[in-house]
Design a protein around this motif. Sequence first.
Motif, PDB file in Angstrom:
ATOM      1  N   PHE A   1       1.044  -1.248  -0.093  1.00 19.66           N
ATOM      2  CA  PHE A   1       0.124  -0.079   0.012  1.00 19.66           C
ATOM      3  C   PHE A   1       0.924   1.292  -0.115  1.00 19.66           C
ATOM      4  CE2 PHE A   1      -2.527   3.189   2.272  1.00 19.66           C
ATOM      5  CZ  PHE A   1      -3.691   3.181   1.469  1.00 19.66           C
ATOM      6  N   ASP A   2       2.064   1.095   0.821  1.00 23.04           N
ATOM      7  CA  ASP A   2       2.804   2.404   0.651  1.00 23.04           C
ATOM      8  C   ASP A   2       3.511   2.825  -0.416  1.00 23.04           C
ATOM      9  OD1 ASP A   2       3.617   4.523   2.579  1.00 23.04           O
ATOM     10  OD2 ASP A   2       5.640   3.404   2.916  1.00 23.04           O
ATOM     11  N   LYS A   3       3.920   1.717  -1.114  1.00 26.48           N
ATOM     12  CA  LYS A   3       4.505   1.714  -2.717  1.00 26.48           C
ATOM     13  C   LYS A   3       3.507   2.464  -3.496  1.00 26.48           C
ATOM     14  CE  LYS A   3       7.420  -2.383  -2.847  1.00 26.48           C
ATOM     15  NZ  LYS A   3       7.634  -3.728  -3.824  1.00 26.48           N
ATOM     16  N   VAL A   4       2.277   1.951  -3.253  1.00 25.83           N
ATOM     17  CA  VAL A   4       1.208   2.617  -4.335  1.00 25.83           C
ATOM     18  C   VAL A   4       1.059   4.113  -3.959  1.00 25.83           C
ATOM     19  CG1 VAL A   4      -1.035   2.444  -4.930  1.00 25.83           C
ATOM     20  CG2 VAL A   4      -0.210   0.423  -4.729  1.00 25.83           C
ATOM     21  N   LEU A   5       0.897   4.481  -2.783  1.00 18.40           N
ATOM     22  CA  LEU A   5       0.906   5.899  -2.229  1.00 18.40           C
ATOM     23  C   LEU A   5       2.153   6.761  -2.577  1.00 18.40           C
ATOM     24  CD1 LEU A   5      -0.797   5.744   1.157  1.00 18.40           C
ATOM     25  CD2 LEU A   5      -1.981   6.024  -1.134  1.00 18.40           C
ATOM     26  N   ASN A   6       3.282   6.108  -2.354  1.00 22.76           N
ATOM     27  CA  ASN A   6       4.581   6.820  -2.746  1.00 22.76           C
ATOM     28  C   ASN A   6       4.714   7.046  -4.331  1.00 22.76           C
ATOM     29  OD1 ASN A   6       5.474   6.803   0.000  1.00 22.76           O
ATOM     30  ND2 ASN A   6       6.762   4.882  -0.350  1.00 22.76           N
ATOM     31  N   ALA A   7       4.323   6.261  -5.081  1.00 21.11           N
ATOM     32  CA  ALA A   7       4.551   6.549  -6.636  1.00 21.11           C
ATOM     33  C   ALA A   7       3.586   7.285  -7.216  1.00 21.11           C
ATOM     34  CB  ALA A   7       4.667   4.957  -7.331  1.00 21.11           C
ATOM     35  N   ASN A   8       2.238   7.078  -6.609  1.00 26.59           N
ATOM     36  CA  ASN A   8       1.000   7.741  -7.105  1.00 26.59           C
ATOM     37  C   ASN A   8       0.564   8.918  -6.615  1.00 26.59           C
ATOM     38  OD1 ASN A   8       0.951   5.801  -9.016  1.00 26.59           O
ATOM     39  ND2 ASN A   8       0.293   4.515  -7.628  1.00 26.59           N
ATOM     40  N   ILE A   9       1.046   9.219  -5.282  1.00 24.76           N
ATOM     41  CA  ILE A   9       0.605  10.341  -4.632  1.00 24.76           C
ATOM     42  C   ILE A   9       2.018  11.456  -4.042  1.00 24.76           C
ATOM     43  CG2 ILE A   9      -0.494  11.845  -2.487  1.00 24.76           C
ATOM     44  CD1 ILE A   9      -2.499   9.325  -2.543  1.00 24.76           C
TER      45      ILE A   9
END
Length: 85
Positions: free
Chosen positions: A19-27
């Motif tokens: 989940f953190d990877k998704v947020l880091n890359a996309n937000i």
Amino acid sequence: MIQGYTTFEGVGEIAYLEFDKVLNANIKAPYFVIQNLSSNISKNGGKINISSGVSRIVFPRIAVYSMPKGAINNLYFYNCERTRQ
């Protein structure tokens, strides 16, 4: 160029680090790029934010990916309002 990151794990299935990877890359990445470049853009210059239709259409297997896309849309509207002043 910032490359997005997605996962096909559902809302109840995704692990914290994924989940953190998704947020880091996309937000986080687009936010800090915009923040750092904003002072270097001339009065008549502009920014291009690319989002996705998944922020407005329900795809259950990519719900986690669609949340940051909605955030990018809101960031875009905020920046439009802020730079108009």
